[in-house]
Design a protein around this motif. Sequence first.
Motif, PDB file in Angstrom:
ATOM      1  N   SER A  44     -21.371 -30.875  98.353  1.00 33.42           N
ATOM      2  CA  SER A  44     -20.259 -30.059  98.849  1.00 33.42           C
ATOM      3  C   SER A  44     -20.333 -28.678  98.212  1.00 33.42           C
ATOM      4  O   SER A  44     -21.220 -28.390  97.401  1.00 33.42           O
ATOM      5  CB  SER A  44     -18.917 -30.731  98.536  1.00 33.42           C
ATOM      6  N   GLY A  45     -19.394 -27.815  98.570  1.00 36.15           N
ATOM      7  CA  GLY A  45     -19.413 -26.441  98.090  1.00 36.15           C
ATOM      8  C   GLY A  45     -19.437 -26.316  96.570  1.00 36.15           C
ATOM      9  O   GLY A  45     -20.145 -25.463  96.019  1.00 36.15           O
ATOM     10  N   SER A  46     -18.686 -27.168  95.888  1.00 35.04           N
ATOM     11  CA  SER A  46     -18.618 -27.060  94.423  1.00 35.04           C
ATOM     12  C   SER A  46     -19.980 -27.298  93.775  1.00 35.04           C
ATOM     13  O   SER A  46     -20.295 -26.707  92.743  1.00 35.04           O
ATOM     14  CB  SER A  46     -17.613 -28.074  93.869  1.00 35.04           C
ATOM     15  N   THR A  68      -8.886 -19.953  98.616  1.00 34.51           N
ATOM     16  CA  THR A  68      -8.352 -20.843  99.640  1.00 34.51           C
ATOM     17  C   THR A  68      -7.069 -21.548  99.204  1.00 34.51           C
ATOM     18  O   THR A  68      -6.325 -22.066 100.036  1.00 34.51           O
ATOM     19  CB  THR A  68      -9.434 -21.886 100.016  1.00 34.51           C
ATOM     20  N   MET A 120     -17.134 -19.187  99.977  1.00 32.49           N
ATOM     21  CA  MET A 120     -17.114 -20.475 100.680  1.00 32.49           C
ATOM     22  C   MET A 120     -16.311 -20.433 101.971  1.00 32.49           C
ATOM     23  O   MET A 120     -16.815 -20.796 103.028  1.00 32.49           O
ATOM     24  CB  MET A 120     -16.506 -21.524  99.742  1.00 32.49           C
ATOM     25  N   SER A 121     -15.055 -20.001 101.868  1.00 34.74           N
ATOM     26  CA  SER A 121     -14.164 -20.089 103.029  1.00 34.74           C
ATOM     27  C   SER A 121     -14.086 -18.775 103.801  1.00 34.74           C
ATOM     28  O   SER A 121     -13.218 -18.614 104.650  1.00 34.74           O
ATOM     29  CB  SER A 121     -12.762 -20.521 102.578  1.00 34.74           C
TER      30      SER A 121
HETATM   31  C1  LIG Z   1     -13.953 -25.219  99.936  1.00 29.95           C
HETATM   32  C2  LIG Z   1     -14.147 -24.294  98.785  1.00 29.95           C
HETATM   33  C3  LIG Z   1     -15.007 -24.605  97.699  1.00 29.95           C
HETATM   34  C4  LIG Z   1     -15.785 -25.892  97.618  1.00 29.95           C
HETATM   35  O1  LIG Z   1     -15.030 -27.025  97.684  1.00 29.95           O
HETATM   36  P1  LIG Z   1     -15.720 -28.426  97.982  1.00 29.95           P
HETATM   37  O2  LIG Z   1     -14.533 -29.340  98.076  1.00 29.95           O
HETATM   38  O3  LIG Z   1     -16.600 -28.759  96.847  1.00 29.95           O
HETATM   39  O4  LIG Z   1     -16.474 -28.280  99.260  1.00 29.95           O
HETATM   40  C5  LIG Z   1     -15.195 -23.654  96.724  1.00 29.95           C
HETATM   41  N1  LIG Z   1     -14.580 -22.465  96.764  1.00 29.95           N
HETATM   42  C6  LIG Z   1     -13.752 -22.123  97.766  1.00 29.95           C
HETATM   43  C7  LIG Z   1     -13.121 -20.774  97.752  1.00 29.95           C
HETATM   44  C8  LIG Z   1     -13.505 -23.026  98.811  1.00 29.95           C
HETATM   45  O5  LIG Z   1     -12.676 -22.682  99.813  1.00 29.95           O
END
Ligand SMILES: *Cc1c(COP(=O)(O)O)cnc(C)c1O
Length: 396
Positions: free
Chosen positions: A76-78, A154, A181-182
């Motif tokens: 995932s993004g993190s 976000t 990310m967003s």
């Molecule tokens: C969605 C998001 C992430 C990553 O979140 P995950 O739940 O790991 O996908 C990181 N930073 C921002 C600003 C996000 O919106």
Amino acid sequence: MSSLPNDAFPNPAKGEPFLLTPGPLTTAFSVKEAMLRDWGSWDGDFRAMTRSLCDQLVALAGDRNGEFVCVPMQGSGSYCVEAMLGTFVPRDGKVLVLANGAYGLRAAETMRYLGRAYTLIDKGDYMPPRGDEVAAALAADPAITHVIAIHCETSSGILNPVAEISEATYAAGRKLLVDSMSAFGAIDLDVNHIRFEAMVSSANKCIEGVPGFGFVIARKSELEAAKGNCHSLSLDIHAQWANLVKSGQWRYTPPTHVVAAFLEALRLHEAEGGVAGRGARYTANRDVMVAGMRELGFETLLKDRWLSPIIVTFFCPADPNFVFAEFYERMKAKGFIIYPGKLTVVDSFRIGCIGRMDAAIMARVVQAAKEALAEMNVASAAPPPAAIAERAKLAA
Ligand SMILES: *Cc1c(COP(=O)(O)O)cnc(C)c1O
């Protein structure tokens, strides 16, 4: 009528709601359909898919001189934020983390896990970190090598001033990393407009794919210099890139179906007019939704200047008949999944504007909220005075 080509929208009557959440989000039918076959990760067809994905993303970032490369990363993004920080920040580097919400704080927490030096500017729930604050922090601490900024935070929906932050960073001779990310894909982060060394985003945000991987777009020279920095075998962006260059393959099992879906999502993104087209639809989504909610008496946390077209935070109404959990269930029953708030001082909830939805659907969201309020006997959606007082603290 919908402005989007008919692609079999979710059917709430069949229990499939729209996701008004910032990823996972509502995807097009053809994106889901693209997952209906299996791909060999080693096979030339899949390697060509990976190459196309990377080429398209670098082009989306505006690079025309081969100065930037794209490296996809499982997770995932993190995972990808951690991979970016671990790879681009040298072990003896120091990061200035700019936080104004949960994702900025997560970047700081990531630095703590990495055991690398960092310092934090924490603006609270939603105040933007400004260029002059960055300049002052960098002037005060010559050990800082990198700044990490969150493009759209976000957790509140605030659109942070990354251009201003970038200018302050490079004026002080430091390097910028961006968690976009967003935002990436709907809000400008063109390498010709905003200087940075690396940015990260993921499949299930503004490109409207399904969850399963993220990607880093980085200055090639910076990535070349990052060899050996990373603390982690599987999160090493340099090693992933080196393997892609050598063999065209991800190092470890890639999310093949997710990549196939993402390529279809990229096709739709381009058909919609790229970043500008996508951003325009999300902006229209936000404008229709915010205007309608305000008409019902709801108020936004942020002033219009800081409202992103990604997600909007509303204060919960002061009316004692308003109970968020009940509002949530009623909205869900009407086909819309909303998002609880993340503020510390006052109760709030969030409505996302991203995903395969248009203004006509956002008008239905407002109508559903109106009906839910009536069913709960909420006479007014106006927030409590404490919320207004909190908002008054927000800089003009
Ligand atoms: C969605 C998001 C992430 C990553 O979140 P995950 O739940 O790991 O996908 C990181 N930073 C921002 C600003 C996000 O919106």
